[in-house]
Design a protein around this motif. Structure first.
Motif, PDB file in Angstrom:
ATOM      1  N   ALA A 158       0.803  -1.496  -0.208  1.00  0.00           N
ATOM      2  CA  ALA A 158      -0.171   0.128   0.461  1.00  0.00           C
ATOM      3  C   ALA A 158       1.077   0.629   0.474  1.00  0.00           C
ATOM      4  O   ALA A 158       0.432   2.634  -0.689  1.00  0.00           O
ATOM      5  N   ARG A 159       2.005   1.159   0.667  1.00  0.00           N
ATOM      6  CA  ARG A 159       2.624   2.075   0.505  1.00  0.00           C
ATOM      7  C   ARG A 159       3.486   2.725  -0.242  1.00  0.00           C
ATOM      8  O   ARG A 159       3.190   4.251  -0.937  1.00  0.00           O
ATOM      9  N   TRP A 160       3.748   2.260  -1.144  1.00  0.00           N
ATOM     10  CA  TRP A 160       4.463   2.353  -2.836  1.00  0.00           C
ATOM     11  C   TRP A 160       3.073   2.998  -3.594  1.00  0.00           C
ATOM     12  O   TRP A 160       2.777   3.835  -4.731  1.00  0.00           O
ATOM     13  N   ALA A 161       1.937   1.723  -3.633  1.00  0.00           N
ATOM     14  CA  ALA A 161       0.780   2.695  -3.882  1.00  0.00           C
ATOM     15  C   ALA A 161       0.366   3.095  -4.316  1.00  0.00           C
ATOM     16  O   ALA A 161      -0.546   3.934  -5.384  1.00  0.00           O
ATOM     17  N   ARG A 162       0.373   4.062  -3.471  1.00  0.00           N
ATOM     18  CA  ARG A 162      -0.428   4.940  -2.542  1.00  0.00           C
ATOM     19  C   ARG A 162       0.267   6.615  -3.334  1.00  0.00           C
ATOM     20  O   ARG A 162      -0.534   7.160  -3.786  1.00  0.00           O
ATOM     21  N   TRP A 163       1.520   6.573  -4.063  1.00  0.00           N
ATOM     22  CA  TRP A 163       2.049   7.017  -4.675  1.00  0.00           C
ATOM     23  C   TRP A 163       1.163   7.717  -6.125  1.00  0.00           C
ATOM     24  O   TRP A 163       1.290   8.088  -6.724  1.00  0.00           O
ATOM     25  N   PHE A 164       0.638   6.340  -6.595  1.00  0.00           N
ATOM     26  CA  PHE A 164      -0.288   5.837  -7.182  1.00  0.00           C
ATOM     27  C   PHE A 164      -1.190   6.815  -7.421  1.00  0.00           C
ATOM     28  O   PHE A 164      -2.160   7.492  -8.511  1.00  0.00           O
ATOM     29  N   SER A 165      -1.789   6.815  -6.541  1.00  0.00           N
ATOM     30  CA  SER A 165      -2.756   7.488  -6.069  1.00  0.00           C
ATOM     31  C   SER A 165      -3.154   8.812  -5.947  1.00  0.00           C
ATOM     32  O   SER A 165      -3.762   9.747  -6.051  1.00  0.00           O
ATOM     33  N   LEU A 166      -1.739   9.729  -5.339  1.00  0.00           N
ATOM     34  CA  LEU A 166      -1.739  11.176  -5.285  1.00  0.00           C
ATOM     35  C   LEU A 166      -1.356  11.389  -6.707  1.00  0.00           C
ATOM     36  O   LEU A 166      -1.924  12.417  -7.144  1.00  0.00           O
ATOM     37  N   ALA A 167      -0.747  10.381  -7.919  1.00  0.00           N
ATOM     38  CA  ALA A 167      -1.158  11.008  -9.639  1.00  0.00           C
ATOM     39  C   ALA A 167      -2.469  10.928 -10.219  1.00  0.00           C
ATOM     40  O   ALA A 167      -2.797  11.524 -10.793  1.00  0.00           O
ATOM     41  N   TYR A 168      -3.167  10.282  -9.499  1.00  0.00           N
ATOM     42  CA  TYR A 168      -4.056   9.377  -9.905  1.00  0.00           C
ATOM     43  C   TYR A 168      -5.210  10.871 -10.354  1.00  0.00           C
ATOM     44  O   TYR A 168      -5.267  11.128 -12.057  1.00  0.00           O
ATOM     45  N   PRO A 169      -5.487  11.773  -9.990  1.00  0.00           N
ATOM     46  CA  PRO A 169      -6.088  13.367 -10.103  1.00  0.00           C
ATOM     47  C   PRO A 169      -5.639  13.557 -11.718  1.00  0.00           C
ATOM     48  O   PRO A 169      -6.641  13.803 -12.501  1.00  0.00           O
ATOM     49  N   PHE A 170      -4.728  13.732 -11.429  1.00  0.00           N
ATOM     50  CA  PHE A 170      -3.939  14.302 -12.770  1.00  0.00           C
ATOM     51  C   PHE A 170      -3.392  13.306 -14.140  1.00  0.00           C
ATOM     52  O   PHE A 170      -4.293  13.830 -15.383  1.00  0.00           O
ATOM     53  N   VAL A 171      -3.440  11.996 -13.885  1.00  0.00           N
ATOM     54  CA  VAL A 171      -3.903  11.154 -14.412  1.00  0.00           C
ATOM     55  C   VAL A 171      -5.047  11.067 -15.245  1.00  0.00           C
ATOM     56  O   VAL A 171      -5.360  11.414 -16.673  1.00  0.00           O
TER      57      VAL A 171
END
Lengths: 366, 255
Positions: free
Chosen positions: A126-139
């Protein structure tokens, strides 16, 4: 004298509870037939279901028509679902170019890996996957709007349920941090911060959202110079965010007030400054208490996205409403609104269940 | 200023706390009135007095949980002002134990103890945990490290609170009625830890009505009433030969 002095001859060893309090029968007795009144209510509820459910099933499924090109092809007594096949694309994507619809689908699919590590923090990785969560709105914004090599889709082509989800999701993601800051601001020691936060909260709580919608759509362009002309959907997102964060702020403030003063003092006494005390000690506890209210606000926000109808955006509700004004589908209000209701209900119910899961999950060590 | 305001043991030349002409008001209420007090390094002071006498307010001024309106307050060479840097520096040197324990209920015992060392002292997590277990050992509850505060008894919670403060390696420990919220059978286990701490040479200011503790470890006992220090003396003197009428009355009521 000795009658008042008694000792137990033998200690009582623990015994299992009597059998009738456990199992299916035990559950039925405890939950449905625990008293004469409850038994009567149970029977009444069963009777009501027996009255309603067969009728709904007959209308919606058994006697319904599913094929056809106009409502005149629907000849049976039940519901007319012929339009679904014809119009489902509009209901879901609005006027988004069909050859680009994969971008909406991809954005929605990516939402799953973006949300999972946030919602379930015990998930492996989860710790690493959350970087993607942060980027998601922009993606997601890039996928929907395009540019940089991807065909641009003007936002006035956005519509249908995708518009509701986009506005609702953006509002939810932005209003939580903003609402927390407002709640802290309203309790701040600094008079100016406190005054501004309070004024913001009271303004947005005191005026109907529809009024703000009209203002954002009609008034802002008059006052702002043309080069500041923000995209209409952008304006709606900002508005919904500010509106929801005023409510979130009050919910969170309630949570903050429920904590004993000693928690803050203990954090201070340990040398944690204001922000660290808030982040590590106060907010984790206050937000936990606030979960029901926060989710309540999110659900209300999501349903309020249908209010964009007043400024002429075609969300799922507006598309449905305009469809039943079409002579081909005239008078199918019941079917259309039932169909739309299902979409909202599924998402709102999921949010509600998740909040219950979160409460149980955080209810450790009590 | 009288002799009784001066430290009785420790290195009197290097006072660790110096309070001069301290005054504090709550609205119109004059809570602390012209307080003068010097505490020597390693000195153990017990403060007693009726409720509302200002004892809590006084020790809460030392780590700036309350701010004073008049006078000067010097802690370990740092003057307490509105400067946030000074306040945070002093708070990380001064440990405090509260009547209501104030453990963080959403964190385990171990996390309670490592929070400040990790975030304030920037200690690596493994070192902070080793330190925490060392102090939990010292307060006799290493086996509870992974439980949550709500699963512990009051006495155990208070001992965790002491360990949590000690993990910051403070130079001064403040105790604000640490045993007043405890069931009688748990007071002893907490007092034992405090006596042990006192023997290790820690500077301590303790608000308590446990006069047995005062007699056993205090260098000085201070009696406060109506926001003032009414009497300050060595325990032997204080208990056998109190000078002020109010001290005599107070002692007759609690002993």
């Amino acid at each position: 004298m000795s009658t008042f002095h008694r000792t137990t001859a033998e200690m009582v060893t623990p015994r299992p509870p009597p059998p009738l309090s456990r199992g299916v029968i035990g559950w039925l007795r405890a939950n449905l037939f625990s008293s004469w009144f409850n038994a009567a209510m149970t029977l009444l509820a069963v009777y009501l279901l027996w009255l309603l459910v067969p009728g709904i099933l007959r209308w919606g499924l058994l006697d319904a028509d599913f094929a056809g090109t106009t409502r005149f092809d629907c000849q049976s007594a039940g519901a007319c679902w012929a339009w679904v096949d014809q119009r489902i694309y509009q209901f879901l994507y609005g006027f988004y170019p069909p050859e680009q619809a994969w971008r909406v689908n991809l954005a929605l699919t990516l939402l799953i890996p973006a949300l999972l590590p946030v919602l379930f923090d015990r998930m492996p990785g989860a710790r690493w996957a959350r970087w993607f969560s942060l980027a998601y709105p922009f993606v997601a914004a890039f996928l929907l709007v395009g540019g940089y090599g991807l065909a641009e889709v003007p936002t006035d082509r956005f519509g249908g349920f995708m518009l509701n989800v986009a506005v609702g999701l953006a509002g939810i993601l932005l209003s939580l941090p903003f609402g927390i800051l407002l709640a802290l601001g309203r309790r701040s020691q600094l008079p100016l911060v406190r005054l501004l936060s309070t004024a913001f909260i009271e303004t947005f709580r005191g005026i109907p959202l529809v009024t703000f919608m009209f203002a954002a759509a009609l008034l802002l362009p008059i006052f702002l110079p043309p080069r500041f002309n923000l995209d209409l959907i952008m304006r709606v997102i900002i508005l919904v965010t500010m509106y929801a964060s005023a409510y979130i702020a009050e919910v969170v403030r309630g949570g903050l007030q429920s904590l004993p003063r000693g928690q803050y003092e203990a954090a201070q006494a340990l040398g944690l400054g204001y922000w660290r005390a808030m982040r590590l000690v106060i907010l984790p506890q206050a937000l936990k208490v606030s979960i029901p209210g926060i989710v309540n606000t999110f659900i209300a926000l999501f349903k309020d996205t249908t209010l964009v109808i007043v400024i002429g955006l075609f969300d799922i509700l507006n598309i449905g409403t305009s469809m039943i004004a079409n002579p081909n589908w005239l008078g199918l209000g019941t079917e259309v609104y039932a169909f739309i209701s299902i979409f909202f209900f599924v998402i709102c119910f999921a949010m509600s269940r998740y909040s219950l899961h979160l409460e149980r999950r955080l209810d450790v060590g009590r | 200023m009288s002799d009784a305001d001066q430290p009785r043991t420790g290195d009197g030349n290097a006072p660790i706390i110096e309070i001069r002409g301290l005054n504090k008001w709550y609205g119109g209420f004059h809570a602390l009135r012209d307080i003068n007090l010097t505490v020597g390094r390693g000195e153990r002071i017990v403060i007693c007095g009726p409720s509302g006498s200002g004892k809590s307010t006084l020790i809460r001024c030392i780590n700036r949980l309350e701010h004073h309106e008049q006078g000067t307050l010097m802690v370990d060479g740092t003057m307490l002002t509105n400067d946030v840097k000074n306040i945070e520096a002093i708070r990380s040197e001064v440990g405090m134990v509260f009547q209501q324990f104030n453990l963080f209920p959403h964190l385990t015992v171990l996390e309670n103890c490592t929070l400040a060392p990790i975030w304030v002292r920037r200690m690596p997590k493994a070192d902070a945990e080793r330190l925490a277990l060392e102090y939990l050992q010292r307060v006799h509850i290493p086996e509870q490290a992974h439980k949550y505060p709500g699963q512990l008894s009051g006495g155990q919670q208070q001992r965790v609170a002491i360990a949590r403060s000690l993990c910051m390696r403070p130079t001064i420990m403040l105790f604000d009625e640490p045993t007043s919220a405890l069931d009688p059978e748990m007071i002893k286990e907490v007092l034992e830890v405090m006596v042990d701490l006192a023997r290790s040479g820690m500077t301590m200011l303790v608000i308590t009505h446990e006069m047995g503790f005062a007699k056993e470890v205090a260098d000085r006992v201070i009696f406060m009433d109506e926001g003032q220090i009414v009497e300050a003396a060595a325990p032997a003197e204080f208990f056998t030969n109190p000078r002020s009428e109010r001290t005599k009355l107070f002692l007759s009521q609690i002993l």
